[in-house]
Design a protein around this motif. Sequence first.
Motif, PDB file in Angstrom:
ATOM      1  N   UNK A   1       0.856  -1.192   0.000  1.00  0.00           N
ATOM      2  CA  UNK A   1       0.000   0.000   0.000  1.00  0.00           C
ATOM      3  C   UNK A   1       0.890   1.238   0.000  1.00  0.00           C
ATOM      4  N   UNK A   2       0.656   2.131  -0.941  1.00  0.00           N
ATOM      5  CA  UNK A   2       1.374   3.413  -0.954  1.00  0.00           C
ATOM      6  C   UNK A   2       0.638   4.406  -0.064  1.00  0.00           C
ATOM      7  N   UNK A   3       1.365   4.962   0.917  1.00  0.00           N
ATOM      8  CA  UNK A   3       0.755   5.837   1.926  1.00  0.00           C
ATOM      9  C   UNK A   3       1.410   7.213   1.897  1.00  0.00           C
ATOM     10  N   UNK A   4       0.817   8.104   2.653  1.00  0.00           N
ATOM     11  CA  UNK A   4       1.451   9.402   2.864  1.00  0.00           C
ATOM     12  C   UNK A   4       2.762   9.197   3.623  1.00  0.00           C
ATOM     13  N   UNK A   5       3.698  10.156   3.507  1.00  0.00           N
ATOM     14  CA  UNK A   5       4.969  10.008   4.227  1.00  0.00           C
ATOM     15  C   UNK A   5       4.759   9.774   5.719  1.00  0.00           C
ATOM     16  N   UNK A   6       5.453   8.770   6.238  1.00  0.00           N
ATOM     17  CA  UNK A   6       5.462   8.441   7.677  1.00  0.00           C
ATOM     18  C   UNK A   6       4.128   7.949   8.211  1.00  0.00           C
ATOM     19  N   UNK A   7       3.223   7.534   7.340  1.00  0.00           N
ATOM     20  CA  UNK A   7       1.930   7.024   7.809  1.00  0.00           C
ATOM     21  C   UNK A   7       1.823   5.516   7.683  1.00  0.00           C
ATOM     22  N   UNK A   8       2.900   4.846   7.226  1.00  0.00           N
ATOM     23  CA  UNK A   8       2.806   3.408   6.991  1.00  0.00           C
ATOM     24  C   UNK A   8       2.560   2.631   8.273  1.00  0.00           C
ATOM     25  N   UNK A   9       3.050   3.148   9.394  1.00  0.00           N
ATOM     26  CA  UNK A   9       2.845   2.449  10.666  1.00  0.00           C
ATOM     27  C   UNK A   9       1.377   2.398  11.057  1.00  0.00           C
ATOM     28  N   UNK A  10       0.702   3.556  11.011  1.00  0.00           N
ATOM     29  CA  UNK A  10      -0.719   3.594  11.379  1.00  0.00           C
ATOM     30  C   UNK A  10      -1.564   2.828  10.366  1.00  0.00           C
ATOM     31  N   UNK A  11      -1.215   2.932   9.078  1.00  0.00           N
ATOM     32  CA  UNK A  11      -1.959   2.200   8.055  1.00  0.00           C
ATOM     33  C   UNK A  11      -1.805   0.698   8.263  1.00  0.00           C
ATOM     34  N   UNK A  12      -0.600   0.245   8.576  1.00  0.00           N
ATOM     35  CA  UNK A  12      -0.364  -1.182   8.799  1.00  0.00           C
ATOM     36  C   UNK A  12      -1.177  -1.707   9.974  1.00  0.00           C
ATOM     37  N   UNK A  13      -1.236  -0.929  11.052  1.00  0.00           N
ATOM     38  CA  UNK A  13      -2.011  -1.372  12.221  1.00  0.00           C
ATOM     39  C   UNK A  13      -3.501  -1.492  11.886  1.00  0.00           C
ATOM     40  N   UNK A  14      -4.027  -0.534  11.145  1.00  0.00           N
ATOM     41  CA  UNK A  14      -5.436  -0.601  10.748  1.00  0.00           C
ATOM     42  C   UNK A  14      -5.685  -1.802   9.848  1.00  0.00           C
ATOM     43  N   UNK A  15      -4.765  -2.038   8.917  1.00  0.00           N
ATOM     44  CA  UNK A  15      -4.898  -3.182   8.012  1.00  0.00           C
ATOM     45  C   UNK A  15      -4.904  -4.491   8.787  1.00  0.00           C
ATOM     46  N   UNK A  16      -3.973  -4.651   9.711  1.00  0.00           N
ATOM     47  CA  UNK A  16      -3.883  -5.901  10.469  1.00  0.00           C
ATOM     48  C   UNK A  16      -5.167  -6.183  11.241  1.00  0.00           C
ATOM     49  N   UNK A  17      -5.696  -5.145  11.884  1.00  0.00           N
ATOM     50  CA  UNK A  17      -6.915  -5.337  12.683  1.00  0.00           C
ATOM     51  C   UNK A  17      -8.101  -5.703  11.799  1.00  0.00           C
ATOM     52  N   UNK A  18      -8.255  -4.993  10.685  1.00  0.00           N
ATOM     53  CA  UNK A  18      -9.416  -5.238   9.822  1.00  0.00           C
ATOM     54  C   UNK A  18      -9.298  -6.581   9.093  1.00  0.00           C
ATOM     55  N   UNK A  19      -8.091  -6.920   8.655  1.00  0.00           N
ATOM     56  CA  UNK A  19      -7.895  -8.196   7.976  1.00  0.00           C
ATOM     57  C   UNK A  19      -8.153  -9.372   8.917  1.00  0.00           C
ATOM     58  N   UNK A  20      -7.683  -9.271  10.139  1.00  0.00           N
ATOM     59  CA  UNK A  20      -7.926 -10.335  11.126  1.00  0.00           C
ATOM     60  C   UNK A  20      -9.420 -10.513  11.367  1.00  0.00           C
ATOM     61  N   UNK A  21     -10.129  -9.417  11.519  1.00  0.00           N
ATOM     62  CA  UNK A  21     -11.568  -9.500  11.791  1.00  0.00           C
ATOM     63  C   UNK A  21     -12.313 -10.149  10.635  1.00  0.00           C
ATOM     64  N   UNK A  22     -12.013  -9.730   9.414  1.00  0.00           N
ATOM     65  CA  UNK A  22     -12.750 -10.248   8.260  1.00  0.00           C
ATOM     66  C   UNK A  22     -12.398 -11.692   7.951  1.00  0.00           C
ATOM     67  N   UNK A  23     -11.143 -12.074   8.114  1.00  0.00           N
ATOM     68  CA  UNK A  23     -10.771 -13.464   7.871  1.00  0.00           C
ATOM     69  C   UNK A  23     -11.413 -14.386   8.908  1.00  0.00           C
ATOM     70  N   UNK A  24     -11.486 -13.936  10.158  1.00  0.00           N
ATOM     71  CA  UNK A  24     -12.156 -14.726  11.200  1.00  0.00           C
ATOM     72  C   UNK A  24     -13.629 -14.888  10.869  1.00  0.00           C
ATOM     73  N   UNK A  25     -14.265 -13.832  10.389  1.00  0.00           N
ATOM     74  CA  UNK A  25     -15.682 -13.898  10.041  1.00  0.00           C
ATOM     75  C   UNK A  25     -15.959 -14.909   8.932  1.00  0.00           C
ATOM     76  N   UNK A  26     -14.979 -15.099   8.052  1.00  0.00           N
ATOM     77  CA  UNK A  26     -15.158 -16.006   6.921  1.00  0.00           C
ATOM     78  C   UNK A  26     -14.519 -17.379   7.152  1.00  0.00           C
ATOM     79  N   UNK A  27     -14.112 -17.628   8.385  1.00  0.00           N
ATOM     80  CA  UNK A  27     -13.630 -18.954   8.736  1.00  0.00           C
ATOM     81  C   UNK A  27     -12.266 -19.299   8.197  1.00  0.00           C
ATOM     82  N   UNK A  28     -11.452 -18.293   7.888  1.00  0.00           N
ATOM     83  CA  UNK A  28     -10.094 -18.544   7.407  1.00  0.00           C
ATOM     84  C   UNK A  28      -9.123 -18.305   8.562  1.00  0.00           C
ATOM     85  N   UNK A  29      -8.374 -19.355   8.898  1.00  0.00           N
ATOM     86  CA  UNK A  29      -7.475 -19.266  10.064  1.00  0.00           C
ATOM     87  C   UNK A  29      -6.144 -18.609   9.651  1.00  0.00           C
ATOM     88  N   UNK A  30      -5.689 -17.712  10.502  1.00  0.00           N
ATOM     89  CA  UNK A  30      -4.393 -17.069  10.293  1.00  0.00           C
ATOM     90  C   UNK A  30      -3.337 -17.780  11.138  1.00  0.00           C
TER      91      UNK A  30
END
Length: 277
Positions: free
Chosen positions: A246-275
Amino acid sequence: MSEDMEVYATEILDWLKKHILIEAVFWNIISIILIYVGSRILIRITNKLMSHMVIHKSRGPIKFDVRRANTIGKLINNLISYTINFITVLMILGQLGLHLGPLLAGAGVLGLAIGFGAQSLVKDVITGFFIIFEDQFGVGDVIQIDQFKGTVEEIGIRVTRLKSWTGEVHIIPNGNIKQVTNFSVHNSLAVVDVSISYESDVDKATRILKEVMTELYENSDNIMKEPEVLGVQMIGETDLKLRIIVECRPNSQGSVTRIMNAELKRRLDENGIKMRG
């Protein structure tokens, strides 16, 4: 009778001398106060003029880089303040009755002597000017100098002030700056690897990742381009790694990564895909 007149005249002269001296001291004190107050007002006026010029250059028809304008503006403010303070001290010394000619001559000789022994100071000043005019970094940039990383608070004629994200302020002589990494010039890149179990449906997981990233792209101001789900990055013995960039604004990759991890975990759990960890 003549002796009485002489005594009386002497008393009058003593009284006049005393009051003239008091009046002279009084006016000297008033002059010193006026000089000091005037210098403070002059510094405030020049600082406001420089701020106005920076805003004008940033918004005018001939645009000037805001970062660079702010940095040069602060440097010029410092130089003006030093100059006005130096002249103020000389004027106050003059009011106190000191002869400035011999004092300035002595200061010149002393400055020459100090110049030979202060080569590192000269190096700091010259390096500071090159940093600014080559636009290596500016006030507000996130940079790393050696092991110090943080936000540039000030670039002075001798030192650079760097504030780390935990609050420490590092004061670094400009002459000691050999190599700088600037994190604020270009967009940053967030790279996330999602580990799923070997038995999981790769196509379904990839589709979910794309849906999640599209939603995040539409709702986030920090994501600059449509995220890319590259697919399977690595096949392990017990898991698969799917890579997202993901291309982000300068110095925002940390916050973007944290949001991605949380949302991806939630959606994969909802669809029964184990991480996998």
